[in-house]
Design a protein around this motif. Structure first.
Motif, mmCIF file in Angstrom:
data_model
loop_
_atom_site.group_PDB
_atom_site.id
_atom_site.type_symbol
_atom_site.label_atom_id
_atom_site.label_comp_id
_atom_site.label_asym_id
_atom_site.label_seq_id
_atom_site.Cartn_x
_atom_site.Cartn_y
_atom_site.Cartn_z
ATOM 1 N N GLU A 148 15.338 26.867 -1.616
ATOM 2 C CA GLU A 148 16.337 26.215 -2.492
ATOM 3 C C GLU A 148 16.753 24.886 -2.496
ATOM 4 N N PRO A 149 17.144 24.446 -1.218
ATOM 5 C CA PRO A 149 17.549 23.157 -1.086
ATOM 6 C C PRO A 149 16.161 22.188 -1.227
ATOM 7 N N ILE A 150 15.087 22.802 -1.142
ATOM 8 C CA ILE A 150 13.891 21.818 -1.301
ATOM 9 C C ILE A 150 13.643 21.485 -2.745
ATOM 10 N N GLU A 151 13.770 22.816 -3.593
ATOM 11 C CA GLU A 151 13.520 22.875 -5.035
ATOM 12 C C GLU A 151 14.818 21.819 -5.715
ATOM 13 N N LYS A 152 15.813 22.005 -5.241
ATOM 14 C CA LYS A 152 16.925 21.157 -5.751
ATOM 15 C C LYS A 152 16.694 19.622 -5.454
ATOM 16 N N ALA A 153 16.341 19.216 -4.264
ATOM 17 C CA ALA A 153 15.919 17.944 -3.902
ATOM 18 C C ALA A 153 14.934 17.432 -4.815
ATOM 19 N N ILE A 154 13.815 18.121 -5.092
ATOM 20 C CA ILE A 154 12.734 17.524 -5.920
ATOM 21 C C ILE A 154 13.260 17.589 -7.352
ATOM 22 N N ALA A 155 13.892 18.647 -7.764
ATOM 23 C CA ALA A 155 14.378 18.274 -9.230
ATOM 24 C C ALA A 155 15.342 17.160 -9.479
ATOM 25 N N TYR A 156 16.189 16.829 -8.551
ATOM 26 C CA TYR A 156 17.032 15.608 -8.344
ATOM 27 C C TYR A 156 16.566 14.367 -8.291
ATOM 28 N N GLU A 207 0.991 -1.102 0.005
ATOM 29 C CA GLU A 207 0.215 0.110 -0.034
ATOM 30 C C GLU A 207 0.795 1.230 -0.039
ATOM 31 N N ASN A 208 1.849 1.134 0.869
ATOM 32 C CA ASN A 208 2.805 2.540 0.831
ATOM 33 C C ASN A 208 3.632 2.571 -0.341
ATOM 34 N N GLU A 209 3.948 1.555 -1.123
ATOM 35 C CA GLU A 209 4.670 1.833 -2.257
ATOM 36 C C GLU A 209 3.736 2.061 -3.332
ATOM 37 N N LEU A 210 2.339 1.697 -3.418
ATOM 38 C CA LEU A 210 1.539 2.219 -4.639
ATOM 39 C C LEU A 210 1.229 3.533 -4.177
ATOM 40 N N LEU A 211 1.222 3.980 -3.113
ATOM 41 C CA LEU A 211 1.036 5.694 -2.875
ATOM 42 C C LEU A 211 2.068 6.490 -3.703
ATOM 43 N N LYS A 212 3.204 5.858 -3.752
ATOM 44 C CA LYS A 212 4.238 6.545 -4.271
ATOM 45 C C LYS A 212 4.052 6.653 -6.004
ATOM 46 N N ILE A 213 3.469 5.912 -6.238
ATOM 47 C CA ILE A 213 3.107 5.568 -7.860
ATOM 48 C C ILE A 213 1.994 6.616 -8.259
ATOM 49 N N ARG A 214 2.566 7.728 -9.135
ATOM 50 C CA ARG A 214 1.380 8.942 -9.212
ATOM 51 C C ARG A 214 0.347 8.157 -10.240
ATOM 52 N N ALA A 215 -0.727 8.800 -10.225
ATOM 53 C CA ALA A 215 -1.905 8.539 -10.882
ATOM 54 C C ALA A 215 -2.536 9.536 -11.797
ATOM 55 N N GLY A 216 -1.745 10.577 -11.763
ATOM 56 C CA GLY A 216 -2.097 11.582 -12.794
ATOM 57 C C GLY A 216 -2.618 12.835 -11.855
ATOM 58 N N LYS A 217 -2.950 12.344 -10.582
ATOM 59 C CA LYS A 217 -3.384 13.427 -9.693
ATOM 60 C C LYS A 217 -2.466 13.510 -8.726
ATOM 61 N N ALA A 218 -2.254 14.993 -8.480
ATOM 62 C CA ALA A 218 -1.373 15.288 -7.278
ATOM 63 C C ALA A 218 -1.663 14.765 -6.044
ATOM 64 N N SER A 219 -0.636 14.414 -5.420
ATOM 65 C CA SER A 219 -0.687 13.886 -3.954
ATOM 66 C C SER A 219 0.482 14.271 -3.149
ATOM 67 N N PRO A 220 0.571 14.633 -2.121
ATOM 68 C CA PRO A 220 1.530 14.816 -1.230
ATOM 69 C C PRO A 220 2.587 13.508 -0.972
ATOM 70 N N ALA A 221 2.026 12.262 -1.110
ATOM 71 C CA ALA A 221 2.845 11.055 -1.129
ATOM 72 C C ALA A 221 3.640 10.851 -2.256
ATOM 73 N N MET A 222 3.389 11.652 -3.376
ATOM 74 C CA MET A 222 4.296 11.446 -4.246
ATOM 75 C C MET A 222 5.492 11.963 -3.921
ATOM 76 N N LEU A 223 5.623 12.873 -3.115
ATOM 77 C CA LEU A 223 7.196 13.483 -2.649
ATOM 78 C C LEU A 223 7.494 12.760 -1.186
ATOM 79 N N SER A 224 6.824 11.745 -0.778
ATOM 80 C CA SER A 224 7.299 10.933 0.306
ATOM 81 C C SER A 224 8.849 10.267 0.217
ATOM 82 N N SER A 225 9.550 9.881 -0.809
ATOM 83 C CA SER A 225 10.760 9.700 -0.899
ATOM 84 C C SER A 225 11.832 10.751 -0.842
ATOM 85 N N VAL A 226 11.295 12.175 -1.068
ATOM 86 C CA VAL A 226 12.142 13.354 -1.301
ATOM 87 C C VAL A 226 13.007 13.333 -0.064
#
Length: 187
Positions: A79-87, A24-43
């Motif tokens: 700036e560090p957050i922006e870089k982390a998301i970009a990378y 369930e946790n891994e499936l949350l990380k797979i995006r489904a076209g909708k924005a979700s805070p869980a998409m950034l859980s690995s950042v």
């Protein structure tokens, strides 16, 4: 002897439940076209020299289905957050206005949707392997108990119970993956 058997069955059920929970946790990380805070859980963000989860240095929410809004606790962290998301290799393009970071989630192409469904199915296969491993361990433990004096009838009924648990948890995995596949393929 009966207590040992109950421990074996309980441990197997716990392992199987953990496999489904992990799925369930891994499936949350797979995006489904909708924005979700869980998409950034690995950042992970460099917070003064320490790698820290994004959610521990900023508020992450979704004002609408296509946008993620990140409000850092400190302005110096923009700036560090922006870089982390970009990378992070998530395919997201963060933009900041000096106060918050906004990410517009691009719509998924048909090919990308199919790839995401494949990843969801791969995750489900990992969960099923974990469930089967829990079943194997439990059955091995039951055989050890049988050598130590557990009756054959009780051992057989315990193995049947373990198989029923395995089947029910595999069914839960299938339901989760079908739900995620439907979510991904819905435009």
């Amino acid at each position: 002897m009966q207590e040992d058997l109950e421990l074996v069955i309980g441990a197997a059920e716990e392992s199987m439940a953990n496999a489904v929970s992990h799925l369930e946790n891994e499936l949350l990380k797979i995006r489904a076209g909708k924005a979700s805070p869980a998409m950034l859980s690995s950042v992970m963000v460099d917070y003064y020299g320490t790698m820290t989860k994004l959610t521990q240095v900023a508020n992450v929410n979704t004002p609408d289905a296509k946008t993620i809004r990140i409000q850092p606790w400190e302005k110096a962290m923009i700036e560090p957050i922006e870089k982390a998301i970009a990378y992070s290799n998530l395919g997201l393009n963060p933009q900041n206005n000096g106060e918050v970071i906004m990410i517009t989630v691009p719509p998924l192409t048909e090919e990308r949707r199919r790839d995401l469904v494949k990843s969801a199915k791969a995750e489900s296969e990992h969960a099923k392997v974990s469930i089967r491993n829990a079943r194997k361990e439990a059955n091995d433990d039951i055989k050890k108990l049988q050598k130590d004096g557990l009756s054959e009838d009780i051992a057989k009924s315990a193995e049947i119970e373990i198989q029923e648990l395995t089947d029910s948890y595999n069914k839960k995995v299938e339901i989760e993956v079908e739900r995620k596949e439907k979510d991904i393929m819905t435009i």
